[in-house]
Scaffold this motif. Structure first.
Motif, PDB file in Angstrom:
ATOM      1  N   ILE A  80       4.742  -2.777  -6.279  1.00  0.00           N
ATOM      2  CA  ILE A  80       4.261  -1.470  -7.646  1.00  0.00           C
ATOM      3  C   ILE A  80       4.513   0.285  -7.160  1.00  0.00           C
ATOM      4  CG2 ILE A  80       2.600  -0.583  -8.457  1.00  0.00           C
ATOM      5  CD1 ILE A  80       0.460  -3.188  -8.616  1.00  0.00           C
ATOM      6  N   ALA A  81       5.163   0.628  -8.052  1.00  0.00           N
ATOM      7  CA  ALA A  81       6.041   2.194  -7.577  1.00  0.00           C
ATOM      8  C   ALA A  81       4.553   2.963  -7.649  1.00  0.00           C
ATOM      9  CB  ALA A  81       7.151   2.185  -8.097  1.00  0.00           C
ATOM     10  N   MET A  82       5.023   3.448  -6.590  1.00  0.00           N
ATOM     11  CA  MET A  82       3.364   4.966  -6.446  1.00  0.00           C
ATOM     12  C   MET A  82       3.723   5.893  -5.678  1.00  0.00           C
ATOM     13  SD  MET A  82       0.003   2.869  -5.034  1.00  0.00           S
ATOM     14  CE  MET A  82       0.312   1.350  -6.739  1.00  0.00           C
ATOM     15  N   GLU A  83       3.502   7.632  -6.315  1.00  0.00           N
ATOM     16  CA  GLU A  83       3.770   8.100  -5.212  1.00  0.00           C
ATOM     17  C   GLU A  83       2.921   7.800  -2.909  1.00  0.00           C
ATOM     18  OE1 GLU A  83       2.622  11.879  -6.384  1.00  0.00           O
ATOM     19  OE2 GLU A  83       3.020  11.348  -8.555  1.00  0.00           O
ATOM     20  N   CYS A  84       3.999   8.259  -2.551  1.00  0.00           N
ATOM     21  CA  CYS A  84       3.885   7.964  -1.342  1.00  0.00           C
ATOM     22  C   CYS A  84       1.881   9.495  -1.218  1.00  0.00           C
ATOM     23  CB  CYS A  84       4.812   8.780  -0.526  1.00  0.00           C
ATOM     24  SG  CYS A  84       5.613   7.586   0.362  1.00  0.00           S
ATOM     25  N   GLY A  85       0.960   7.955  -0.459  1.00  0.00           N
ATOM     26  CA  GLY A  85      -0.321   8.892  -0.003  1.00  0.00           C
ATOM     27  C   GLY A  85      -1.228   8.914  -1.878  1.00  0.00           C
ATOM     28  N   THR A  86      -0.774   7.669  -2.376  1.00  0.00           N
ATOM     29  CA  THR A  86      -1.749   7.409  -2.939  1.00  0.00           C
ATOM     30  C   THR A  86      -2.697   6.607  -2.582  1.00  0.00           C
ATOM     31  OG1 THR A  86       0.189   7.098  -5.164  1.00  0.00           O
ATOM     32  CG2 THR A  86      -1.817   5.714  -5.833  1.00  0.00           C
ATOM     33  N   PRO A  87      -3.735   7.246  -2.801  1.00  0.00           N
ATOM     34  CA  PRO A  87      -5.069   6.325  -2.472  1.00  0.00           C
ATOM     35  C   PRO A  87      -4.654   4.697  -2.806  1.00  0.00           C
ATOM     36  CG  PRO A  87      -5.763   8.080  -3.385  1.00  0.00           C
ATOM     37  CD  PRO A  87      -5.313   8.258  -3.647  1.00  0.00           C
ATOM     38  N   LEU A  88      -5.806   3.925  -1.519  1.00  0.00           N
ATOM     39  CA  LEU A  88      -5.720   2.033  -1.821  1.00  0.00           C
ATOM     40  C   LEU A  88      -7.103   1.885  -1.773  1.00  0.00           C
ATOM     41  CD1 LEU A  88      -4.646  -0.303  -2.590  1.00  0.00           C
ATOM     42  CD2 LEU A  88      -4.214  -0.415  -0.579  1.00  0.00           C
ATOM     43  N   TYR A  89      -7.619   1.369  -2.651  1.00  0.00           N
ATOM     44  CA  TYR A  89      -9.275   1.412  -2.648  1.00  0.00           C
ATOM     45  C   TYR A  89      -9.273  -0.372  -2.889  1.00  0.00           C
ATOM     46  CZ  TYR A  89      -9.872   6.646  -4.237  1.00  0.00           C
ATOM     47  OH  TYR A  89      -9.306   6.978  -4.123  1.00  0.00           O
ATOM     48  N   ALA A  90     -10.745  -0.383  -2.132  1.00  0.00           N
ATOM     49  CA  ALA A  90     -10.527  -2.671  -1.745  1.00  0.00           C
ATOM     50  C   ALA A  90     -11.383  -2.463  -4.028  1.00  0.00           C
ATOM     51  CB  ALA A  90     -12.280  -2.328  -0.705  1.00  0.00           C
ATOM     52  N   ARG A  91     -11.151  -3.488  -3.995  1.00  0.00           N
ATOM     53  CA  ARG A  91     -11.677  -4.117  -4.973  1.00  0.00           C
ATOM     54  C   ARG A  91     -12.776  -4.910  -5.253  1.00  0.00           C
ATOM     55  NH1 ARG A  91      -9.153  -8.760  -9.762  1.00  0.00           N
ATOM     56  NH2 ARG A  91     -11.462  -8.449 -10.670  1.00  0.00           N
ATOM     57  N   PHE A  92     -12.738  -5.417  -3.486  1.00  0.00           N
ATOM     58  CA  PHE A  92     -14.240  -7.179  -3.589  1.00  0.00           C
ATOM     59  C   PHE A  92     -14.116  -6.522  -1.811  1.00  0.00           C
ATOM     60  CE2 PHE A  92     -11.695  -9.475  -6.150  1.00  0.00           C
ATOM     61  CZ  PHE A  92     -12.463  -8.744  -7.048  1.00  0.00           C
ATOM     62  N   ARG A  93     -15.563  -6.816  -1.776  1.00  0.00           N
ATOM     63  CA  ARG A  93     -15.999  -6.766   0.254  1.00  0.00           C
ATOM     64  C   ARG A  93     -14.944  -8.147   0.227  1.00  0.00           C
ATOM     65  NH1 ARG A  93     -20.985  -6.614   3.167  1.00  0.00           N
ATOM     66  NH2 ARG A  93     -20.769  -7.900   5.168  1.00  0.00           N
ATOM     67  N   ALA A  94     -13.960  -7.429   2.023  1.00  0.00           N
ATOM     68  CA  ALA A  94     -13.301  -8.067   2.760  1.00  0.00           C
ATOM     69  C   ALA A  94     -12.957  -7.818   3.763  1.00  0.00           C
ATOM     70  CB  ALA A  94     -11.775  -8.268   2.218  1.00  0.00           C
ATOM     71  N   ARG A  95     -12.762  -8.598   4.872  1.00  0.00           N
ATOM     72  CA  ARG A  95     -12.795  -8.129   5.837  1.00  0.00           C
ATOM     73  C   ARG A  95     -11.198  -8.050   6.636  1.00  0.00           C
ATOM     74  NH1 ARG A  95     -15.914  -8.282  10.239  1.00  0.00           N
ATOM     75  NH2 ARG A  95     -17.611 -10.073   9.157  1.00  0.00           N
TER      76      ARG A  95
END
Length: 186
Positions: A80-95
């Motif tokens: 998925i194309a996105m600008e460098c630095g775009t923040p990524l968030y967890a949708r679910f709890r994960a290890r």
């Protein structure tokens, strides 16, 4: 000369051949899909296009695969194309689990998240800064990395690959539902 340059840019914008002003498009982006939809997801902000879909693709980085016709390769995730630095968030709890089994095609610091309850591992490639470490539990809504072009010849984007818990590349499945991709409303 400036007027000629401005005229050329205006024509390209009208024809849809250049990113709109402020769109922040990476000039290295190449899209191997006819889908021009911008998708939103709980994993990232904004609306972004799919560069390389899951499955058979004409993208030149993949060896011919018997599942695909015409000598095309098989892509095990969604880019998925996105600008460098775009923040990524967890949708679910994960290890966060070790990324040692992942190769250099995912960049220098890919993230591998595991959720046993929901039965998935999620490989996220081409991350820039990663704010979590192996063994850490990431809670839903937590920003844990940023998009980059590490290991990616075609510009800033994120690679999302859903696998079976503890599974390898052969267990990869279409990650669209896990990502909850929704067409962006204008």
């Amino acid at each position: 000369m400036r007027r000629l340059g401005a005229l050329i840019i205006a024509v390209l914008l009208v024809l849809g051949l250049a990113p709109a002003a402020g769109a922040g498009g990476d000039p290295r982006w190449v899209f191997y899909t006819k889908d021009k939809t911008r998708y939103t997801s709980p994993w990232f902000h904004g609306g972004h296009r799919i560069m390389i879909p899951f499955g058979c693709t004409s993208a030149p980085y993949y060896s011919p695969d018997p599942r695909c016709s015409d000598g095309r390769g098989f892509h095990h995730g969604l880019d998925i194309a996105m600008e460098c630095g775009t923040p990524l968030y967890a949708r679910f709890r994960a290890r966060v689990v070790s990324n040692d089994s992942l190769g250099s095609a995912y960049g220098v610091n890919p993230v591998l998240l595991r959720n046993r309850k929901r039965h998935f591992d999620l490989v996220i490639g081409h991350t820039e800064k990663v704010y979590v470490r192996e063994g850490q539990v990431v809670r839903a809504g937590t920003m844990f990395a940023r998009a980059n072009d590490s290991g990616a010849p075609d510009g800033c984007h994120l690679h999302f690959e859903q696998r079976a818990v503890g599974g390898g590349l052969s267990t990869a499945v279409w990650p669209r539902k896990l990502l909850d991709l929704t067409p962006r409303r204008r």
